[in-house]
Design a protein around this motif. Structure first.
Motif, PDB file in Angstrom:
ATOM      1  N   UNK A  64       0.930  -1.038  -0.048  1.00 39.14           N
ATOM      2  CA  UNK A  64      -0.077  -0.104  -0.055  1.00 39.14           C
ATOM      3  C   UNK A  64       0.816   1.043  -0.139  1.00 39.14           C
ATOM      4  N   UNK A  65       0.704   2.319  -0.946  1.00 40.27           N
ATOM      5  CA  UNK A  65       1.400   3.283  -0.961  1.00 40.27           C
ATOM      6  C   UNK A  65       1.279   4.121   0.200  1.00 40.27           C
ATOM      7  N   UNK A  66       0.288   4.302   0.959  1.00 36.43           N
ATOM      8  CA  UNK A  66       0.035   5.192   1.898  1.00 36.43           C
ATOM      9  C   UNK A  66       0.095   4.284   3.296  1.00 36.43           C
ATOM     10  N   UNK A  67       0.844   3.033   3.403  1.00 38.55           N
ATOM     11  CA  UNK A  67       0.666   2.461   4.815  1.00 38.55           C
ATOM     12  C   UNK A  67       1.126   3.274   5.878  1.00 38.55           C
ATOM     13  N   UNK A  68       0.369   3.095   6.857  1.00 37.77           N
ATOM     14  CA  UNK A  68       0.675   3.776   8.223  1.00 37.77           C
ATOM     15  C   UNK A  68       0.043   5.309   8.017  1.00 37.77           C
ATOM     16  N   UNK A  69      -0.410   5.661   7.159  1.00 35.72           N
ATOM     17  CA  UNK A  69      -1.357   6.983   7.172  1.00 35.72           C
ATOM     18  C   UNK A  69      -2.702   6.786   7.123  1.00 35.72           C
ATOM     19  N   UNK A  70      -3.259   7.202   8.260  1.00 36.93           N
ATOM     20  CA  UNK A  70      -4.593   7.361   8.418  1.00 36.93           C
ATOM     21  C   UNK A  70      -5.264   8.807   8.377  1.00 36.93           C
ATOM     22  N   UNK A  71      -4.610   9.798   8.523  1.00 37.59           N
ATOM     23  CA  UNK A  71      -5.145  11.124   8.457  1.00 37.59           C
ATOM     24  C   UNK A  71      -4.073  11.989   8.036  1.00 37.59           C
ATOM     25  N   UNK A  72      -4.414  12.906   7.005  1.00 38.31           N
ATOM     26  CA  UNK A  72      -3.585  13.836   6.083  1.00 38.31           C
ATOM     27  C   UNK A  72      -4.055  15.052   6.377  1.00 38.31           C
ATOM     28  N   UNK A  73      -2.974  16.043   6.461  1.00 36.92           N
ATOM     29  CA  UNK A  73      -3.376  17.572   6.651  1.00 36.92           C
ATOM     30  C   UNK A  73      -2.855  18.122   4.824  1.00 36.92           C
ATOM     31  N   UNK A  74      -3.646  18.654   4.279  1.00 37.05           N
ATOM     32  CA  UNK A  74      -3.228  19.473   2.946  1.00 37.05           C
ATOM     33  C   UNK A  74      -3.365  20.800   3.439  1.00 37.05           C
ATOM     34  N   UNK A  75      -2.320  21.421   3.357  1.00 33.49           N
ATOM     35  CA  UNK A  75      -2.312  22.950   3.314  1.00 33.49           C
ATOM     36  C   UNK A  75      -2.387  23.670   2.194  1.00 33.49           C
ATOM     37  N   UNK A  76      -3.855  24.577   1.931  1.00 37.48           N
ATOM     38  CA  UNK A  76      -3.707  25.144   0.696  1.00 37.48           C
ATOM     39  C   UNK A  76      -4.930  24.472  -0.413  1.00 37.48           C
ATOM     40  N   UNK A  77      -5.539  25.398  -0.602  1.00 37.40           N
ATOM     41  CA  UNK A  77      -6.881  24.967  -1.565  1.00 37.40           C
ATOM     42  C   UNK A  77      -6.596  25.498  -2.936  1.00 37.40           C
ATOM     43  N   UNK A  78      -5.535  25.815  -3.380  1.00 37.16           N
ATOM     44  CA  UNK A  78      -5.258  25.720  -4.977  1.00 37.16           C
ATOM     45  C   UNK A  78      -5.354  24.600  -5.662  1.00 37.16           C
ATOM     46  N   UNK A  79      -4.940  24.559  -7.025  1.00 38.31           N
ATOM     47  CA  UNK A  79      -5.235  23.501  -7.997  1.00 38.31           C
ATOM     48  C   UNK A  79      -4.644  22.143  -7.178  1.00 38.31           C
ATOM     49  N   UNK A  80      -3.157  22.141  -6.708  1.00 44.28           N
ATOM     50  CA  UNK A  80      -2.417  21.356  -6.165  1.00 44.28           C
ATOM     51  C   UNK A  80      -2.992  20.608  -4.895  1.00 44.28           C
ATOM     52  N   UNK A  81      -3.570  21.709  -4.044  1.00 46.56           N
ATOM     53  CA  UNK A  81      -4.303  21.095  -2.890  1.00 46.56           C
ATOM     54  C   UNK A  81      -5.468  20.231  -3.153  1.00 46.56           C
ATOM     55  N   UNK A  82      -6.531  20.930  -4.172  1.00 50.69           N
ATOM     56  CA  UNK A  82      -7.676  20.153  -4.474  1.00 50.69           C
ATOM     57  C   UNK A  82      -7.425  18.894  -4.918  1.00 50.69           C
ATOM     58  N   UNK A  83      -6.162  18.627  -5.719  1.00 49.08           N
ATOM     59  CA  UNK A  83      -5.891  17.192  -6.429  1.00 49.08           C
ATOM     60  C   UNK A  83      -5.414  16.341  -5.363  1.00 49.08           C
TER      61      UNK A  83
END
Length: 468
Positions: free
Chosen positions: A9-28
């Motif tokens: 699993x590419x996100x093994x060990x990650x249950x919750x993520x913080x995304x900072x910023x709502x631009x195009x990259x943040x939305x994606x």
């Protein structure tokens, strides 16, 4: 969680993520994380954003007007938007907590592994990315340009079939937080001081760019500029893969593409010999020839047929706002190089004509503009705009170039017309970012072009003014 063909699993060990910023990259990034089953908190310091409702519908928690550093509890991963500088409090706090920080391309590369060719550099990366994509498509490959150009990397990777090739333009902001992103060919075009308001210093900026090679393995290729000692030194220091170079003015030693006897000549494992004559290109400007050499080197190293490389190079026209001729009026050429958002790019533009009325200025991004002094030999007069106008006025005064200020692009064009004479080029090459006055370099260039074209329809316009 989603799984890749590689197994784990590419996100093994990650249950919750913080995304900072709502631009195009943040939305994606937020959309991809939710699709992978990860709990997502998105923080943006703005009080309103149309993307908030979209992400809320996907099950993400969105905190508008919040301070990101206050929301790190119970977070396993931080994904900052490119506008978040590496010295931002949230990233310093994440480092203190040993939280992983990934850029959006790093996330996309982990979730959706694809063949990847990547391009970075201070200048020319958009053109080279477009050229490289065109070369691959001419050879019949499904090549998707993405990253800092058009579609966000994560979105492009998710949509692309497994046999597609991603051709990604990557900025220093994005590369600063990549760790496992592995381009089979990574190109570093050039390096000059830029974005020093984001990076700690010039060395940090260069090290961020060099991370394009950090995950490469034997069989991959690192391509550097044979005429740029800094990129060569970074390749020597950081690149673990095979080395190649490109040169737009001379021959290369070893593997790569250079210019010999007026022709682009390649020496690569799959092809050696002349690709095409320089006079077959749509422009013989030195920066364009260098861009073609860089793209050709990358394409050939990726296994593209030499005929397809040459055909695409012949057909390619540089994009808008890159030394684009807008009009010729009363013997004066009006050229839009709004894409010249830093000293290095503006210097190249200032070498493109023998007699120049220069329109420059904007947001300097913490860069010392005094390096332009030696590049003003062709400048007869300068018209300066934006927050850097006073600093550029000092540069001009130091070398005896007359300069005046203007409050808008329309005023700047009118002032330039008033001093221009036959044989001059009125050149918009700002050497600065645009965000103090415009939404981006494209809008700045469009305003310049519109003001130039209006000269022929404005009944109050008296044509070319007398020198003053």
């Amino acid at each position: 969680m989603s799984r890749t063909a590689d197994g784990p699993a590419p996100l093994e060990g990650i249950d919750r993520a913080l995304v900072v910023g709502l631009g195009a990259s943040g939305m994606a990034a937020a959309s991809a994380l939710r699709a992978a089953g990860i709990s997502v908190l998105v923080v943006d310091d703005r009080d309103d954003h149309p993307g908030a409702a979209v992400l809320a519908d996907l099950g993400a928690e969105v905190a508008l007007g919040a301070v990101a550093v206050d929301r790190l509890d119970d977070v396993d991963l931080v994904v900052p938007s490119p506008g978040v500088p590496e010295h931002a409090p949230v990233l310093r706090a994440a480092a203190e907590r040993d939280l992983p920080v990934w850029s959006e391309p790093e996330l996309g590369g982990r979730l959706h592994p694809r063949r990847l060719l990547a391009v970075t550099g201070t200048n020319g990366k958009t053109s080279v990315t477009e050229l490289l994509g065109a070369m691959l498509r001419t050879a019949g490959l499904d090549a998707r340009t993405c990253g800092n150009i058009g579609t966000p990397f994560t979105e492009a990777a998710a949509e692309a079939p497994h046999d597609a090739v991603l051709v990604a333009e990557l900025s220093s902001f994005q590369l600063r937080f990549v760790h496992r992103l592995r381009p089979e060919v990574g190109v570093l075009l050039n390096l000059a001081d830029d974005h020093l308001d984001w990076h700690a210093d010039a060395a940090a900026y260069g090290a961020a760019k060099a991370r394009i090679w950090i995950a490469q393995q034997p069989g991959d290729w690192a391509v550097a500029n044979a005429s740029d000692a800094t990129t060569l030194a970074l390749a020597d220091r950081f690149a673990p893969a095979g080395r190649a170079t490109f040169d737009g003015t001379g021959a290369v030693s070893g593997i790569g593409v250079g210019v010999v006897g007026g022709a682009l000549v390649a020496a690569t494992p799959g092809f050696g010999g002349r690709l095409l004559r320089v006079d077959e290109l749509t422009s013989d400007a030195p920066h364009h020839v260098a861009n073609v050499a860089a793209a050709a080197a990358a394409a050939l190293l990726a296994g593209v047929d030499a005929g397809a490389v040459a055909d695409a190079a012949r057909a390619f026209h540089p994009g808008a706002h890159r030394l684009e001729l807008v009009a010729e009026r009363d013997g004066v050429r009006f050229v839009d190089d709004s894409k010249a958002t830093n000293v290095h790019a503006a210097a190249a533009a200032l070498r493109s004509a023998p007699s120049i009325v220069w329109i420059a200025g904007g947001l300097a991004k913490g860069v010392d503009l005094s390096a332009l002094a030696s590049e003003l030999t062709a400048v007869r007069h300068a018209v300066l705009i934006g927050t850097a106008a006073s600093e550029l006025a000092e540069v001009c005064a130091g070398v005896g170039v007359p300069a005046e200020g203007a409050d808008s692009m329309e005023e700047a064009v009118a002032a330039a017309v008033a001093v221009a004479r036959p044989g001059d080029t009125v050149l918009l090459a700002p050497a600065c970012a645009s965000f103090d006055q415009f939404s981006g370099y494209a809008q700045r260039g469009e305003r310049f072009a519109a003001a130039v074209r209006a000269l022929d329809t404005d009944p109050t316009s008296s044509g070319r003014g007398e020198p003053r």
